[in-house]
Design an enzyme around this catalytic site. Structure first.
Site, PDB file in Angstrom:
ATOM      1  N   ARG A 173      62.076  31.848  29.377  1.00  0.00           N
ATOM      2  CA  ARG A 173      60.961  31.264  28.623  1.00  0.00           C
ATOM      3  C   ARG A 173      59.734  32.178  28.627  1.00  0.00           C
ATOM      4  NH1 ARG A 173      64.907  29.208  27.797  1.00  0.00           N
ATOM      5  NH2 ARG A 173      65.491  27.008  27.808  1.00  0.00           N
TER       6      ARG A 173
ATOM      7  N   SER B 218      61.698  19.734  25.309  1.00  0.00           N
ATOM      8  CA  SER B 218      61.493  19.876  26.752  1.00  0.00           C
ATOM      9  C   SER B 218      60.040  20.236  27.042  1.00  0.00           C
ATOM     10  CB  SER B 218      62.415  20.961  27.314  1.00  0.00           C
ATOM     11  OG  SER B 218      63.768  20.618  27.105  1.00  0.00           O
TER      12      SER B 218
ATOM     13  N   GLU C 136      55.828  23.789  29.298  1.00  0.00           N
ATOM     14  CA  GLU C 136      56.472  24.731  28.395  1.00  0.00           C
ATOM     15  C   GLU C 136      55.697  24.942  27.091  1.00  0.00           C
ATOM     16  OE1 GLU C 136      60.843  24.913  26.390  1.00  0.00           O
ATOM     17  OE2 GLU C 136      60.751  24.778  28.577  1.00  0.00           O
TER      18      GLU C 136
END
Length: 345
Positions: A174, A245, A341
Protein backbone atom coordinates in the site's frame (compact mmCIF):
# COMPACT_ATOMS: atom_id res chain seq x y z
CA UNK A 1 0.85 33.21 -26.58
CA UNK A 2 -0.66 31.28 -29.50
CA UNK A 3 -1.84 27.79 -28.71
CA UNK A 4 -0.17 25.07 -30.75
CA UNK A 5 -2.24 23.63 -33.58
CA UNK A 6 -4.26 20.56 -32.50
CA UNK A 7 -3.41 21.20 -28.84
CA UNK A 8 -6.30 20.47 -26.47
CA UNK A 9 -8.25 23.40 -25.02
CA UNK A 10 -7.36 24.49 -21.47
CA UNK A 11 -8.80 22.47 -18.61
CA UNK A 12 -12.45 23.36 -18.10
CA UNK A 13 -13.11 25.34 -14.92
CA UNK A 14 -16.21 24.59 -12.83
CA UNK A 15 -16.50 26.90 -9.79
CA UNK A 16 -18.06 25.63 -6.53
CA UNK A 17 -18.54 22.09 -7.79
CA UNK A 18 -20.37 19.68 -5.47
CA UNK A 19 -18.39 16.45 -5.08
CA UNK A 20 -21.02 14.22 -3.46
CA UNK A 21 -21.05 12.03 -6.58
CA UNK A 22 -17.26 12.17 -6.94
CA UNK A 23 -16.37 10.42 -3.68
CA UNK A 24 -17.56 6.96 -2.71
CA UNK A 25 -18.20 7.95 0.92
CA UNK A 26 -20.85 10.30 -0.46
CA UNK A 27 -19.65 13.22 1.65
CA UNK A 28 -21.29 16.50 0.67
CA UNK A 29 -18.01 18.25 -0.15
CA UNK A 30 -17.55 21.26 -2.41
CA UNK A 31 -14.56 22.23 -4.58
CA UNK A 32 -13.95 25.98 -4.82
CA UNK A 33 -12.31 25.65 -8.27
CA UNK A 34 -12.64 22.32 -10.10
CA UNK A 35 -10.72 21.72 -13.35
CA UNK A 36 -11.48 18.83 -15.71
CA UNK A 37 -8.23 17.27 -16.95
CA UNK A 38 -8.86 15.40 -20.19
CA UNK A 39 -5.35 15.52 -21.69
CA UNK A 40 -1.83 15.58 -20.18
CA UNK A 41 -0.98 18.70 -22.19
CA UNK A 42 -3.43 20.73 -20.07
CA UNK A 43 -1.47 20.15 -16.88
CA UNK A 44 1.72 22.30 -17.19
CA UNK A 45 -0.14 25.53 -17.92
CA UNK A 46 -2.66 24.88 -15.16
CA UNK A 47 -0.01 24.03 -12.57
CA UNK A 48 1.90 27.21 -13.49
CA UNK A 49 -1.24 29.29 -12.97
CA UNK A 50 -1.95 27.57 -9.66
CA UNK A 51 1.59 28.34 -8.52
CA UNK A 52 1.29 31.95 -9.70
CA UNK A 53 -1.89 32.42 -7.65
CA UNK A 54 -0.43 30.42 -4.72
CA UNK A 55 -3.49 28.20 -4.56
CA UNK A 56 -3.85 25.02 -2.57
CA UNK A 57 -4.48 22.11 -4.94
CA UNK A 58 -5.03 18.37 -5.18
CA UNK A 59 -5.87 15.70 -7.77
CA UNK A 60 -9.14 13.77 -7.50
CA UNK A 61 -9.79 10.60 -9.48
CA UNK A 62 -12.77 8.39 -8.69
CA UNK A 63 -12.79 9.50 -5.07
CA UNK A 64 -12.75 5.89 -3.86
CA UNK A 65 -9.75 6.18 -1.57
CA UNK A 66 -10.15 9.66 -0.09
CA UNK A 67 -11.80 11.35 2.85
CA UNK A 68 -13.05 14.75 1.71
CA UNK A 69 -13.63 17.71 4.06
CA UNK A 70 -16.74 19.87 3.68
CA UNK A 71 -14.85 22.41 1.59
CA UNK A 72 -11.84 22.09 -0.69
CA UNK A 73 -10.28 25.55 -1.13
CA UNK A 74 -8.17 26.37 -4.16
CA UNK A 75 -7.94 24.06 -7.17
CA UNK A 76 -9.18 20.48 -7.50
CA UNK A 77 -7.92 18.69 -10.62
CA UNK A 78 -10.44 16.12 -11.79
CA UNK A 79 -8.49 13.31 -13.49
CA UNK A 80 -10.55 12.44 -16.60
CA UNK A 81 -7.85 11.27 -19.05
CA UNK A 82 -9.35 8.29 -20.89
CA UNK A 83 -8.26 5.63 -23.36
CA UNK A 84 -6.50 2.28 -23.40
CA UNK A 85 -4.55 0.58 -26.17
CA UNK A 86 -2.10 -2.23 -26.81
CA UNK A 87 1.18 -0.51 -27.64
CA UNK A 88 3.48 -3.51 -28.17
CA UNK A 89 3.82 -7.23 -27.74
CA UNK A 90 6.60 -9.81 -27.68
CA UNK A 91 6.93 -13.50 -26.94
CA UNK A 92 6.72 -12.90 -23.20
CA UNK A 93 4.20 -10.12 -22.63
CA UNK A 94 1.70 -7.63 -23.97
CA UNK A 95 2.15 -3.97 -23.12
CA UNK A 96 -0.97 -1.90 -22.51
CA UNK A 97 -1.10 1.91 -22.11
CA UNK A 98 -4.05 3.27 -20.10
CA UNK A 99 -5.14 6.83 -19.31
CA UNK A 100 -5.11 7.92 -15.67
CA UNK A 101 -8.85 8.65 -15.61
CA UNK A 102 -10.02 5.21 -16.79
CA UNK A 103 -12.24 3.36 -14.32
CA UNK A 104 -10.20 0.54 -12.77
CA UNK A 105 -12.84 -2.21 -12.85
CA UNK A 106 -13.76 -1.28 -16.43
CA UNK A 107 -10.12 -1.81 -17.37
CA UNK A 108 -9.99 -5.24 -15.70
CA UNK A 109 -13.14 -6.26 -17.59
CA UNK A 110 -11.68 -4.93 -20.86
CA UNK A 111 -8.45 -6.90 -20.47
CA UNK A 112 -10.35 -10.16 -20.07
CA UNK A 113 -12.62 -9.37 -23.01
CA UNK A 114 -9.45 -8.94 -25.07
CA UNK A 115 -7.78 -12.12 -23.79
CA UNK A 116 -5.23 -10.26 -21.66
CA UNK A 117 -5.37 -11.97 -18.25
CA UNK A 118 -3.43 -11.01 -15.14
CA UNK A 119 -5.52 -8.34 -13.39
CA UNK A 120 -8.55 -10.53 -12.58
CA UNK A 121 -7.75 -10.78 -8.84
CA UNK A 122 -8.13 -6.99 -8.67
CA UNK A 123 -11.69 -6.92 -10.02
CA UNK A 124 -14.27 -4.58 -8.48
CA UNK A 125 -11.72 -2.38 -6.72
CA UNK A 126 -13.23 1.11 -7.07
CA UNK A 127 -11.27 4.08 -8.39
CA UNK A 128 -9.21 5.08 -11.41
CA UNK A 129 -6.13 3.69 -13.11
CA UNK A 130 -4.08 6.78 -12.21
CA UNK A 131 -4.74 6.30 -8.50
CA UNK A 132 -4.01 2.56 -8.52
CA UNK A 133 -0.17 2.76 -8.41
CA UNK A 134 -0.13 5.55 -5.83
CA UNK A 135 -1.72 3.27 -3.26
CA UNK A 136 -0.36 0.12 -4.91
CA UNK A 137 -3.82 -1.42 -4.73
CA UNK A 138 -3.97 -5.11 -4.00
CA UNK A 139 -6.37 -7.96 -3.29
CA UNK A 140 -6.33 -11.75 -2.97
CA UNK A 141 -2.57 -12.13 -3.17
CA UNK A 142 -1.99 -9.74 -6.08
CA UNK A 143 -0.73 -6.13 -6.16
CA UNK A 144 -1.03 -3.83 -9.15
CA UNK A 145 2.76 -3.35 -8.95
CA UNK A 146 3.13 -6.95 -10.16
CA UNK A 147 1.90 -5.88 -13.59
CA UNK A 148 3.15 -2.31 -14.02
CA UNK A 149 5.93 -1.72 -16.54
CA UNK A 150 6.19 2.07 -16.26
CA UNK A 151 4.25 5.20 -15.37
CA UNK A 152 4.02 8.53 -17.12
CA UNK A 153 3.46 11.54 -14.87
CA UNK A 154 3.91 15.28 -14.65
CA UNK A 155 6.63 16.17 -12.16
CA UNK A 156 5.38 19.34 -10.48
CA UNK A 157 8.75 19.99 -8.84
CA UNK A 158 10.71 19.88 -12.11
CA UNK A 159 7.85 21.14 -14.30
CA UNK A 160 8.31 18.29 -16.78
CA UNK A 161 6.74 15.02 -17.87
CA UNK A 162 8.67 11.98 -16.70
CA UNK A 163 8.53 8.21 -17.15
CA UNK A 164 9.21 6.09 -14.07
CA UNK A 165 10.10 2.43 -14.36
CA UNK A 166 8.53 -0.12 -12.03
CA UNK A 167 11.71 -0.15 -9.95
CA UNK A 168 11.76 3.64 -9.68
CA UNK A 169 8.22 3.59 -8.27
CA UNK A 170 9.51 1.93 -5.05
CA UNK A 171 6.38 -0.14 -4.63
CA UNK A 172 5.65 -1.69 -1.23
CA UNK A 173 2.55 -2.79 0.66
CA UNK A 174 0.00 0.00 0.00
CA UNK A 175 2.89 2.32 -0.71
CA UNK A 176 4.87 3.85 -3.58
CA UNK A 177 7.28 6.64 -4.49
CA UNK A 178 4.21 8.72 -5.42
CA UNK A 179 2.65 8.28 -2.00
CA UNK A 180 5.97 9.10 -0.33
CA UNK A 181 6.16 12.34 -2.34
CA UNK A 182 2.64 13.78 -2.16
CA UNK A 183 1.73 16.45 -4.71
CA UNK A 184 4.95 16.03 -6.64
CA UNK A 185 3.58 13.80 -9.41
CA UNK A 186 0.34 13.78 -11.38
CA UNK A 187 -0.07 10.34 -12.95
CA UNK A 188 -1.37 10.62 -16.52
CA UNK A 189 -0.75 7.15 -17.97
CA UNK A 190 0.09 3.66 -16.73
CA UNK A 191 1.80 1.08 -18.95
CA UNK A 192 0.99 -2.50 -17.94
CA UNK A 193 3.04 -5.58 -18.74
CA UNK A 194 0.71 -8.57 -18.92
CA UNK A 195 2.61 -11.87 -19.23
CA UNK A 196 1.52 -14.36 -21.87
CA UNK A 197 2.45 -17.30 -19.61
CA UNK A 198 -0.55 -16.75 -17.34
CA UNK A 199 -0.89 -18.62 -14.05
CA UNK A 200 -3.89 -18.72 -11.76
CA UNK A 201 -3.22 -17.06 -8.40
CA UNK A 202 -5.76 -18.44 -5.96
CA UNK A 203 -3.67 -19.15 -2.86
CA UNK A 204 -5.53 -16.59 -0.74
CA UNK A 205 -7.90 -18.56 1.51
CA UNK A 206 -11.16 -16.77 0.65
CA UNK A 207 -10.48 -17.16 -3.06
CA UNK A 208 -9.23 -20.75 -2.86
CA UNK A 209 -12.50 -21.75 -1.19
CA UNK A 210 -14.38 -20.80 -4.35
CA UNK A 211 -12.79 -23.67 -6.31
CA UNK A 212 -12.63 -27.41 -5.81
CA UNK A 213 -9.24 -28.84 -4.89
CA UNK A 214 -7.13 -29.63 -7.97
CA UNK A 215 -9.28 -27.56 -10.32
CA UNK A 216 -7.74 -25.19 -12.87
CA UNK A 217 -9.88 -22.05 -12.97
CA UNK A 218 -9.70 -19.71 -15.95
CA UNK A 219 -9.05 -15.96 -15.62
CA UNK A 220 -12.78 -15.42 -16.13
CA UNK A 221 -13.57 -17.91 -13.34
CA UNK A 222 -11.28 -16.01 -10.97
CA UNK A 223 -12.77 -12.67 -12.03
CA UNK A 224 -16.30 -13.89 -11.27
CA UNK A 225 -15.23 -15.44 -7.97
CA UNK A 226 -13.55 -12.22 -6.84
CA UNK A 227 -16.63 -10.21 -7.81
CA UNK A 228 -18.80 -12.63 -5.84
CA UNK A 229 -16.63 -12.38 -2.72
CA UNK A 230 -16.34 -8.60 -2.85
CA UNK A 231 -20.06 -8.15 -3.46
CA UNK A 232 -20.84 -10.32 -0.45
CA UNK A 233 -18.33 -8.64 1.86
CA UNK A 234 -18.30 -5.03 0.72
CA UNK A 235 -21.24 -2.62 0.41
CA UNK A 236 -22.03 -0.96 -2.92
CA UNK A 237 -20.97 2.71 -2.57
CA UNK A 238 -24.07 3.67 -4.57
CA UNK A 239 -26.18 2.28 -1.72
CA UNK A 240 -23.98 2.83 1.35
CA UNK A 241 -21.11 5.33 1.28
CA UNK A 242 -17.72 3.72 1.90
CA UNK A 243 -14.11 3.61 0.69
CA UNK A 244 -13.62 -0.15 0.88
CA UNK A 245 -10.98 -1.30 3.35
CA UNK A 246 -10.45 1.59 5.75
CA UNK A 247 -7.38 0.30 7.59
CA UNK A 248 -4.23 -1.41 6.37
CA UNK A 249 -3.51 -4.90 7.62
CA UNK A 250 -0.79 -4.28 10.24
CA UNK A 251 2.55 -6.04 9.79
CA UNK A 252 4.30 -7.15 12.97
CA UNK A 253 7.54 -8.99 13.81
CA UNK A 254 7.21 -12.74 14.31
CA UNK A 255 7.97 -12.32 18.02
CA UNK A 256 4.97 -10.02 18.42
CA UNK A 257 2.82 -12.39 16.39
CA UNK A 258 3.78 -15.39 18.56
CA UNK A 259 2.92 -13.44 21.70
CA UNK A 260 -0.47 -12.46 20.31
CA UNK A 261 -1.16 -15.99 19.10
CA UNK A 262 -0.68 -17.40 22.59
CA UNK A 263 -3.26 -14.96 23.95
CA UNK A 264 -5.58 -15.25 20.93
CA UNK A 265 -5.37 -18.75 19.35
CA UNK A 266 -7.89 -17.79 16.63
CA UNK A 267 -5.84 -14.81 15.47
CA UNK A 268 -6.11 -14.44 11.68
CA UNK A 269 -2.82 -13.68 9.92
CA UNK A 270 -0.89 -14.16 6.68
CA UNK A 271 2.80 -14.70 5.87
CA UNK A 272 4.71 -11.56 4.95
CA UNK A 273 8.37 -10.69 4.53
CA UNK A 274 10.91 -12.84 6.30
CA UNK A 275 10.60 -12.40 10.04
CA UNK A 276 7.23 -10.66 9.83
CA UNK A 277 3.54 -11.50 9.82
CA UNK A 278 0.53 -9.61 8.44
CA UNK A 279 -2.48 -9.48 10.76
CA UNK A 280 -6.08 -9.25 9.54
CA UNK A 281 -7.20 -5.78 10.63
CA UNK A 282 -10.85 -6.75 10.14
CA UNK A 283 -10.49 -9.59 12.65
CA UNK A 284 -8.89 -7.29 15.23
CA UNK A 285 -11.71 -4.75 14.85
CA UNK A 286 -14.36 -7.47 15.02
CA UNK A 287 -12.88 -8.82 18.26
CA UNK A 288 -13.20 -5.34 19.75
CA UNK A 289 -16.95 -5.43 19.13
CA UNK A 290 -17.23 -2.77 16.44
CA UNK A 291 -18.74 -4.86 13.63
CA UNK A 292 -22.18 -3.54 12.73
CA UNK A 293 -22.00 -0.68 15.26
CA UNK A 294 -23.10 2.89 14.50
CA UNK A 295 -21.90 6.23 15.77
CA UNK A 296 -24.45 8.76 14.61
CA UNK A 297 -24.55 8.79 10.81
CA UNK A 298 -21.45 6.62 10.37
CA UNK A 299 -20.61 3.10 11.41
CA UNK A 300 -18.85 -0.20 10.78
CA UNK A 301 -20.28 -2.41 8.06
CA UNK A 302 -22.24 -5.39 9.37
CA UNK A 303 -20.60 -7.89 7.00
CA UNK A 304 -16.99 -6.69 7.17
CA UNK A 305 -15.44 -4.90 10.15
CA UNK A 306 -12.67 -3.47 7.97
CA UNK A 307 -15.17 -1.22 6.17
CA UNK A 308 -16.42 2.05 7.67
CA UNK A 309 -19.63 3.40 6.17
CA UNK A 310 -21.61 6.61 5.82
CA UNK A 311 -25.28 5.91 6.40
CA UNK A 312 -26.36 9.17 4.81
CA UNK A 313 -25.45 12.44 6.48
CA UNK A 314 -21.99 11.67 7.83
CA UNK A 315 -18.97 13.94 7.39
CA UNK A 316 -15.22 13.45 7.31
CA UNK A 317 -15.11 14.60 10.94
CA UNK A 318 -17.59 11.86 11.88
CA UNK A 319 -15.73 9.07 10.07
CA UNK A 320 -12.35 10.12 11.49
CA UNK A 321 -13.84 10.25 14.98
CA UNK A 322 -15.08 6.67 14.60
CA UNK A 323 -11.71 5.61 13.19
CA UNK A 324 -9.91 7.01 16.24
CA UNK A 325 -12.20 5.08 18.59
CA UNK A 326 -11.36 1.88 16.70
CA UNK A 327 -7.62 2.61 16.66
CA UNK A 328 -7.59 3.33 20.39
CA UNK A 329 -9.48 0.13 21.26
CA UNK A 330 -7.35 -2.11 19.02
CA UNK A 331 -4.16 -0.61 20.45
CA UNK A 332 -5.42 -1.15 23.99
CA UNK A 333 -6.55 -4.75 23.34
CA UNK A 334 -3.73 -6.00 21.11
CA UNK A 335 -0.91 -3.46 21.30
CA UNK A 336 -1.19 -3.01 17.52
CA UNK A 337 -1.52 0.31 15.64
CA UNK A 338 -3.92 0.54 12.69
CA UNK A 339 -3.04 2.86 9.81
CA UNK A 340 -5.83 4.55 7.86
CA UNK A 341 -5.73 3.52 4.20
CA UNK A 342 -7.70 6.30 2.43
CA UNK A 343 -6.02 9.66 1.86
CA UNK A 344 -7.27 12.46 4.12
CA UNK A 345 -7.58 15.65 2.06
Amino acid sequence: MNRAQNAPPPAKLIPNLGLKDRNTFGFDAKAELAYEITAPEQIPELISEIARQKLAWRVLGGGSNVILPDNLPGATLLMNISGQEIISSNSEATFLAVGGGVNWHDLVSWTLENDLPGLENLALIPGTVGAAPIQNIGAYGVEVADYIDSIEAFDVKDQAFVTLTNEACCFAYRDSYFKQNPQRFIVTKVVFKLPKAWQARIHYADLAKQFSEGSTPSPEDIFLAVCKIRTRKLPDPKLIGNAGSFFQNPIVPNEKFETLLKAHPNLVSYPDAQGKRKLAAGWLIDQCGFKGQRMGSVGVYENQALVLVNHGDGTSKDILGLAKCIQDKVRAEFGVSLQIEPNIL
